[in-house]
Design a protein around this motif. Structure first.
Motif, PDB file in Angstrom:
ATOM      1  N   ARG A   1      -3.744  10.819  12.332  1.00 43.67           N
ATOM      2  CA  ARG A   1      -3.435   9.695  11.445  1.00 43.67           C
ATOM      3  C   ARG A   1      -4.426   8.577  11.692  1.00 43.67           C
ATOM      4  O   ARG A   1      -5.260   8.664  12.597  1.00 43.67           O
ATOM      5  N   LEU A   2      -4.268   7.533  10.909  1.00 43.33           N
ATOM      6  CA  LEU A   2      -5.006   6.305  11.141  1.00 43.33           C
ATOM      7  C   LEU A   2      -4.101   5.424  11.993  1.00 43.33           C
ATOM      8  O   LEU A   2      -3.019   5.037  11.547  1.00 43.33           O
ATOM      9  N   ASP A   3      -4.481   5.175  13.218  1.00 45.07           N
ATOM     10  CA  ASP A   3      -3.706   4.295  14.082  1.00 45.07           C
ATOM     11  C   ASP A   3      -4.343   2.925  14.011  1.00 45.07           C
ATOM     12  O   ASP A   3      -5.302   2.631  14.707  1.00 45.07           O
ATOM     13  N   GLY A   4      -3.818   2.117  13.148  1.00 45.50           N
ATOM     14  CA  GLY A   4      -4.372   0.798  12.929  1.00 45.50           C
ATOM     15  C   GLY A   4      -4.388   0.505  11.447  1.00 45.50           C
ATOM     16  O   GLY A   4      -3.705   1.150  10.660  1.00 45.50           O
ATOM     17  N   VAL A   5      -5.174  -0.454  11.102  1.00 44.32           N
ATOM     18  CA  VAL A   5      -5.160  -0.976   9.744  1.00 44.32           C
ATOM     19  C   VAL A   5      -6.374  -0.474   8.963  1.00 44.32           C
ATOM     20  O   VAL A   5      -7.493  -0.522   9.467  1.00 44.32           O
ATOM     21  N   PRO A   6      -6.157  -0.008   7.734  1.00 37.50           N
ATOM     22  CA  PRO A   6      -7.303   0.383   6.917  1.00 37.50           C
ATOM     23  C   PRO A   6      -8.056  -0.852   6.422  1.00 37.50           C
ATOM     24  O   PRO A   6      -7.545  -1.970   6.478  1.00 37.50           O
ATOM     25  N   VAL A   7      -9.252  -0.651   5.939  1.00 36.95           N
ATOM     26  CA  VAL A   7     -10.042  -1.715   5.320  1.00 36.95           C
ATOM     27  C   VAL A   7      -9.482  -2.020   3.928  1.00 36.95           C
ATOM     28  O   VAL A   7      -9.508  -3.149   3.465  1.00 36.95           O
ATOM     29  N   LEU A   8      -8.946  -0.970   3.291  1.00 36.59           N
ATOM     30  CA  LEU A   8      -8.367  -1.087   1.951  1.00 36.59           C
ATOM     31  C   LEU A   8      -7.247  -0.072   1.811  1.00 36.59           C
ATOM     32  O   LEU A   8      -7.401   1.086   2.208  1.00 36.59           O
ATOM     33  N   ALA A   9      -6.128  -0.507   1.238  1.00 36.64           N
ATOM     34  CA  ALA A   9      -5.046   0.388   0.848  1.00 36.64           C
ATOM     35  C   ALA A   9      -4.854   0.232  -0.654  1.00 36.64           C
ATOM     36  O   ALA A   9      -4.834  -0.888  -1.165  1.00 36.64           O
ATOM     37  N   VAL A  10      -4.742   1.364  -1.366  1.00 36.91           N
ATOM     38  CA  VAL A  10      -4.563   1.347  -2.820  1.00 36.91           C
ATOM     39  C   VAL A  10      -3.313   2.150  -3.153  1.00 36.91           C
ATOM     40  O   VAL A  10      -3.165   3.288  -2.702  1.00 36.91           O
ATOM     41  N   GLU A  11      -2.436   1.555  -3.945  1.00 33.31           N
ATOM     42  CA  GLU A  11      -1.252   2.249  -4.439  1.00 33.31           C
ATOM     43  C   GLU A  11      -1.344   2.326  -5.959  1.00 33.31           C
ATOM     44  O   GLU A  11      -1.709   1.352  -6.615  1.00 33.31           O
ATOM     45  N   VAL A  12      -1.026   3.509  -6.498  1.00 32.18           N
ATOM     46  CA  VAL A  12      -0.958   3.720  -7.938  1.00 32.18           C
ATOM     47  C   VAL A  12       0.521   3.784  -8.284  1.00 32.18           C
ATOM     48  O   VAL A  12       1.251   4.630  -7.752  1.00 32.18           O
ATOM     49  N   LEU A  13       0.961   2.888  -9.150  1.00 28.84           N
ATOM     50  CA  LEU A  13       2.378   2.778  -9.451  1.00 28.84           C
ATOM     51  C   LEU A  13       2.917   3.982 -10.207  1.00 28.84           C
ATOM     52  O   LEU A  13       2.234   4.560 -11.048  1.00 28.84           O
ATOM     53  N   SER A  14       4.148   4.316  -9.873  1.00 24.68           N
ATOM     54  CA  SER A  14       4.923   5.285 -10.634  1.00 24.68           C
ATOM     55  C   SER A  14       6.341   4.724 -10.671  1.00 24.68           C
ATOM     56  O   SER A  14       6.683   3.831  -9.883  1.00 24.68           O
ATOM     57  N   PRO A  15       7.180   5.200 -11.580  1.00 26.53           N
ATOM     58  CA  PRO A  15       8.542   4.644 -11.644  1.00 26.53           C
ATOM     59  C   PRO A  15       9.286   4.713 -10.309  1.00 26.53           C
ATOM     60  O   PRO A  15      10.026   3.796  -9.971  1.00 26.53           O
ATOM     61  N   SER A  16       9.070   5.767  -9.542  1.00 27.96           N
ATOM     62  CA  SER A  16       9.797   5.913  -8.284  1.00 27.96           C
ATOM     63  C   SER A  16       9.233   5.071  -7.145  1.00 27.96           C
ATOM     64  O   SER A  16       9.908   4.883  -6.130  1.00 27.96           O
ATOM     65  N   THR A  17       8.014   4.557  -7.259  1.00 28.47           N
ATOM     66  CA  THR A  17       7.409   3.797  -6.158  1.00 28.47           C
ATOM     67  C   THR A  17       7.142   2.333  -6.505  1.00 28.47           C
ATOM     68  O   THR A  17       6.730   1.576  -5.625  1.00 28.47           O
ATOM     69  N   ARG A  18       7.344   1.929  -7.741  1.00 25.85           N
ATOM     70  CA  ARG A  18       6.985   0.579  -8.213  1.00 25.85           C
ATOM     71  C   ARG A  18       7.511  -0.520  -7.282  1.00 25.85           C
ATOM     72  O   ARG A  18       6.770  -1.389  -6.843  1.00 25.85           O
ATOM     73  N   HIS A  19       8.792  -0.494  -6.991  1.00 27.70           N
ATOM     74  CA  HIS A  19       9.398  -1.538  -6.157  1.00 27.70           C
ATOM     75  C   HIS A  19       8.777  -1.557  -4.760  1.00 27.70           C
ATOM     76  O   HIS A  19       8.430  -2.621  -4.241  1.00 27.70           O
ATOM     77  N   PHE A  20       8.642  -0.395  -4.143  1.00 27.56           N
ATOM     78  CA  PHE A  20       8.069  -0.327  -2.797  1.00 27.56           C
ATOM     79  C   PHE A  20       6.624  -0.818  -2.777  1.00 27.56           C
ATOM     80  O   PHE A  20       6.232  -1.548  -1.881  1.00 27.56           O
ATOM     81  N   ASP A  21       5.835  -0.404  -3.755  1.00 21.61           N
ATOM     82  CA  ASP A  21       4.416  -0.749  -3.767  1.00 21.61           C
ATOM     83  C   ASP A  21       4.175  -2.241  -3.997  1.00 21.61           C
ATOM     84  O   ASP A  21       3.279  -2.834  -3.397  1.00 21.61           O
ATOM     85  N   LEU A  22       4.962  -2.853  -4.884  1.00 18.98           N
ATOM     86  CA  LEU A  22       4.749  -4.254  -5.230  1.00 18.98           C
ATOM     87  C   LEU A  22       5.404  -5.239  -4.269  1.00 18.98           C
ATOM     88  O   LEU A  22       4.998  -6.399  -4.213  1.00 18.98           O
ATOM     89  N   SER A  23       6.388  -4.799  -3.528  1.00 16.07           N
ATOM     90  CA  SER A  23       7.060  -5.740  -2.636  1.00 16.07           C
ATOM     91  C   SER A  23       6.996  -5.295  -1.172  1.00 16.07           C
ATOM     92  O   SER A  23       6.281  -5.892  -0.376  1.00 16.07           O
ATOM     93  N   LEU A  24       7.708  -4.248  -0.845  1.00 21.73           N
ATOM     94  CA  LEU A  24       7.819  -3.846   0.557  1.00 21.73           C
ATOM     95  C   LEU A  24       6.478  -3.451   1.170  1.00 21.73           C
ATOM     96  O   LEU A  24       6.094  -3.951   2.234  1.00 21.73           O
ATOM     97  N   LYS A  25       5.749  -2.562   0.512  1.00 24.60           N
ATOM     98  CA  LYS A  25       4.455  -2.150   1.075  1.00 24.60           C
ATOM     99  C   LYS A  25       3.463  -3.316   1.064  1.00 24.60           C
ATOM    100  O   LYS A  25       2.689  -3.485   2.009  1.00 24.60           O
ATOM    101  N   HIS A  26       3.488  -4.112   0.004  1.00 18.67           N
ATOM    102  CA  HIS A  26       2.622  -5.301  -0.061  1.00 18.67           C
ATOM    103  C   HIS A  26       2.827  -6.153   1.187  1.00 18.67           C
ATOM    104  O   HIS A  26       1.860  -6.538   1.862  1.00 18.67           O
TER     105      HIS A  26
END
Length: 186
Positions: free
Chosen positions: A99-124
Motif C-alpha cells: 500500500r501507500l503508507d502516507g499521503v499521496p501527492v494527489l487523490a482523485v475521486e470520480v463520483l457515482s451515486p453510491s460514493t457521492r456523499h463519501f467523496d464530497l464530504s468524508l473523504k474530502h
C-alpha cells in the motif's frame, strides 16, 4: 473468490481487521474510514472511462520520481482509515509493497451515486486532515471537475469547471483538463 471473514461488531475496525477483508474478490471495493468498513459496488463504464483518461493525462506528464495509479490501491491515512481513491499520484519513495503508507501527492475521486456523499464530504475531510496536497472530484454526469489545493488554512478550491470549460491546473504539475472530454465516448 474469497469468503468474507467475520468482523467484530463491538468496536471500531482496525487495519488488521481490514487486512482480513481486503483480499475478498466479490466485485466490491472496500475502504476503512474512521474504523467503519465502507463497501461500494464496482463502477460503471463512464466512471472507468473518466478514470482511464485522467490516469493517462497524469501519467504522460508525470515528472521523474512520481507515479500515477488507479484503484484499487490502498492508502493508509491513519490507523483506522484506509482509502482507495479512483486515481492517485505518489512520490516513488512513498510506495510500499502492499500500500501507500502516507499521503499521496494527489487523490482523485470520480463520483457515482453510491460514493457521492463519501467523496464530497468524508473523504474530502480525511484527505485534508492527512495533509494530501491536492484533491480532485470529477462528476461524470454533469460533467465537472473540482480541484482543491491544501494551504495552511486547509483546502482551497482552485478550480471548478463544467462541460467544455478548461481547468488550467498548476498542481501537482501543469495540466489542462476539460470535463466533457473525459466523458465523451470515442
Amino acid at each position: 473468490m474469497g469468503v468474507m471473514p467475520t468482523l467484530p461488531m463491538s468496536r471500531s475496525l482496525t487495519l488488521e481487521d481490514f487486512e482480513a477483508v481486503r483480499d475478498v474478490e466479490d466485485g466490491h471495493r472496500y475502504e476503512l474510514i474512521d474504523g467503519v468498513l465502507v463497501v461500494t459496488p464496482s463502477p460503471v463504464p463512464v466512471h472507468q472511462r473518466v478514470v482511464t483518461r485522467v490516469w493517462q493525462l497524469l501519467s504522460q506528464d508525470a515528472p521523474p520520481g512520481h507515479e500515477a495509479f488507479v484503484a484499487p490501491l490502498d492508502i493508509r491515512l491513519a490507523v483506522d482509515t484506509v482509502v482507495q481513491p479512483d486515481i492517485l499520484v505518489a512520490a516513488a519513495a512513498a510506495i510500499g509493497a502492499r500500500r501507500l503508507d502516507g499521503v499521496p501527492v494527489l487523490a482523485v475521486e470520480v463520483l457515482s451515486p453510491s460514493t457521492r456523499h463519501f467523496d464530497l464530504s468524508l473523504k474530502h475531510s480525511r484527505y485534508e486532515e492527512a495533509g494530501c496536497p491536492n484533491y480532485w472530484v470529477i462528476d461524470p454526469h454533469e460533467p465537472s471537475l473540482r480541484a482543491w489545493h491544501l494551504t495552511r488554512d486547509g483546502y482551497h478550491l482552485v478550480a471548478h469547471v463544467v462541460g467544455d470549460e478548461v481547468a488550467e491546473l498548476a498542481d501537482p504539475w501543469p495540466l489542462r483538463i476539460i470535463p466533457r472530454a473525459l466523458t465523451n465516448e470515442p
